[in-house]
Design a protein around this motif. Structure first.
Motif, mmCIF file in Angstrom:
data_model
loop_
_atom_site.group_PDB
_atom_site.id
_atom_site.type_symbol
_atom_site.label_atom_id
_atom_site.label_comp_id
_atom_site.label_asym_id
_atom_site.label_seq_id
_atom_site.Cartn_x
_atom_site.Cartn_y
_atom_site.Cartn_z
ATOM 1 N N CYS A 80 0.840 -1.197 0.000
ATOM 2 C CA CYS A 80 0.000 0.000 0.000
ATOM 3 C C CYS A 80 0.879 1.253 0.000
ATOM 4 O O CYS A 80 1.808 1.363 0.795
ATOM 5 C CB CYS A 80 -0.897 0.003 1.221
ATOM 6 S SG CYS A 80 -1.875 1.490 1.400
ATOM 7 N N CYS A 118 0.145 3.138 3.640
ATOM 8 C CA CYS A 118 0.484 2.606 4.960
ATOM 9 C C CYS A 118 1.528 1.502 4.925
ATOM 10 O O CYS A 118 1.990 1.056 5.969
ATOM 11 C CB CYS A 118 -0.776 2.131 5.678
ATOM 12 S SG CYS A 118 -1.410 0.575 5.051
ATOM 13 N N CYS A 130 -5.483 0.070 5.744
ATOM 14 C CA CYS A 130 -6.066 1.425 5.710
ATOM 15 C C CYS A 130 -7.253 1.535 4.764
ATOM 16 O O CYS A 130 -7.853 2.594 4.640
ATOM 17 C CB CYS A 130 -5.006 2.466 5.367
ATOM 18 S SG CYS A 130 -4.579 2.569 3.613
ATOM 19 N N CYS A 138 -6.257 -2.458 0.265
ATOM 20 C CA CYS A 138 -5.395 -2.552 1.441
ATOM 21 C C CYS A 138 -6.271 -2.894 2.636
ATOM 22 O O CYS A 138 -7.165 -2.128 2.990
ATOM 23 C CB CYS A 138 -4.663 -1.232 1.680
ATOM 24 S SG CYS A 138 -3.761 -1.237 3.243
HETATM 25 ZN ZN LIG Z 1 -2.949 0.918 3.323
#
Ligand SMILES: [Zn+2]
Length: 324
Positions: A45, A48, A82, A79
């Motif tokens: 991601c 994050c 997040c 993801c």
């Molecule tokens: Zn993420």
């Protein structure tokens, strides 16, 4: 402002960004770099750093994934930490010209930015932000964090009654968690201004004092510190020998407790709106299609859904440009 960016090429038209042609060369460059065959699903991601889940769905795709009449396929990345998502869909509509007309559509979620003190009410956008920026927990006000912790406890223990009592003179108790048919937990909330801090045993001693005065046996210390000190953990063990049940929740535990606040399939609503058939392909349990076979409702939807004032600017909220 919409919470996602949309890039598309519809039949016989140029690239559109959120329904409009690009205004600047920069916009066009950013969009082209992100779009179509240039797009490769990342493994991590971008927001994050958590692993990305990638899914494929297709109808009548030949074994080489070549494009031909009637084919339609989509890639979805997601993801699970997040909840950032992005998907790309290519649809080949049979035409009389000997080659199919293609509809291309790509959407990516935009993550909201928060400036200054964080709000004192948790919602999924704030939860998403905290998953992306673990250090942001220190940007709550102390009183705001108490309310947010109460919200998070409510989301995790739906059967329990959670009361925010934090006022000066409440004797070290900020929140009460009254377990349905079970004990009452006294909760102390500590906001540490430095993310790397260690929660000391003093906090637990305060809570133990409050527990004794309230005549209960159960306590929870919630802290935005990175971890609890060794002496704190030892004191929890000692207290247990005397019948006291103490739980400790550091920042990592708090982060995991955000799960019930976050949408499980964050991408689903937008995809259901734009391409119900693809949404049903990715989430057959969630989307029901009429049994009429090919679904073409998205073709009409593309023309009427968009805010014309939704200009793409390279801000934190904008996927194009990736300024964060
Ligand atoms: Zn993420």
């Amino acid at each position: 402002m919409k919470a996602y960016d949309r890039l598309e090429i519809t039949i016989g038209r140029d690239l559109l960004i959120n329904g409009d042609p690009p205004v600047t060369d920069l916009q066009l460059d950013q969009a082209e770099a992100r779009f179509l065959d240039n797009w490769e699903a990342p493994s991590m991601c971008e927001y994050c750093g958590a692993p990305i889940q990638e899914q494929f769905w297709g109808r009548e795709v030949d074994e080489n994934w070549e494009i031909w009449d009637g084919n339609k396929w989509a890639i979805l990345i997601n993801c699970e930490n997040c909840r950032f998502w992005e998907w790309y869909r290519r649809d080949c509509i049979p035409s009389n010209l000997g080659h199919p007309d293609e509809n291309h559509l790509q959407c990516a979620s935009k993550l909201r930015a928060f400036e200054g003190d964080l709000p004192d009410v948790i919602n999924w956008e704030l939860a998403q932000y905290l998953r992306r920026r673990p250090n942001a927990w220190c940007r709550f006000t102390p009183a705001g964090l108490e309310q947010v912790v109460a919200d998070i406890l409510r989301a995790n223990y739906r059967e329990a009654e959670v009361i925010h009592v934090g006022r000066p003179g409440d004797g070290g108790v900020d929140v009460l968690l009254i377990d349905s048919g079970g004990p009452t937990w006294l909760v102390q909330v500590k906001r540490r201004s430095k993310p790397e801090s260690v929660e000391s045993v003093e906090t637990l001693r305060n809570l133990l004092g409050a527990i004794v005065l309230h005549g209960t046996l159960h306590g929870l210390v919630v802290s935005t510190a990175d971890r609890f000190s060794t002496r704190t953990r030892a004191a929890v063990t000692t207290a247990r020998q005397f019948g006291y049940e103490i739980r400790l929740a550091d920042r990592g535990v708090l982060e995991r407790m955000l799960d019930p606040v976050l949408p499980e399939l964050a991408w689903l609503d937008v995809m259901k709106h734009l391409d119900p058939e693809a949404a049903a392909g990715f989430a057959p349990d969630q989307v029901e299609l009429p049994p009429s076979g090919r679904d073409t409702s998205y073709v009409g939807a593309q023309l009427s859904l968009w805010d014309s004032d939704n200009a793409v600017v390279p801000t934190e909220r904008s996927v194009l440009g990736r300024s964060t």
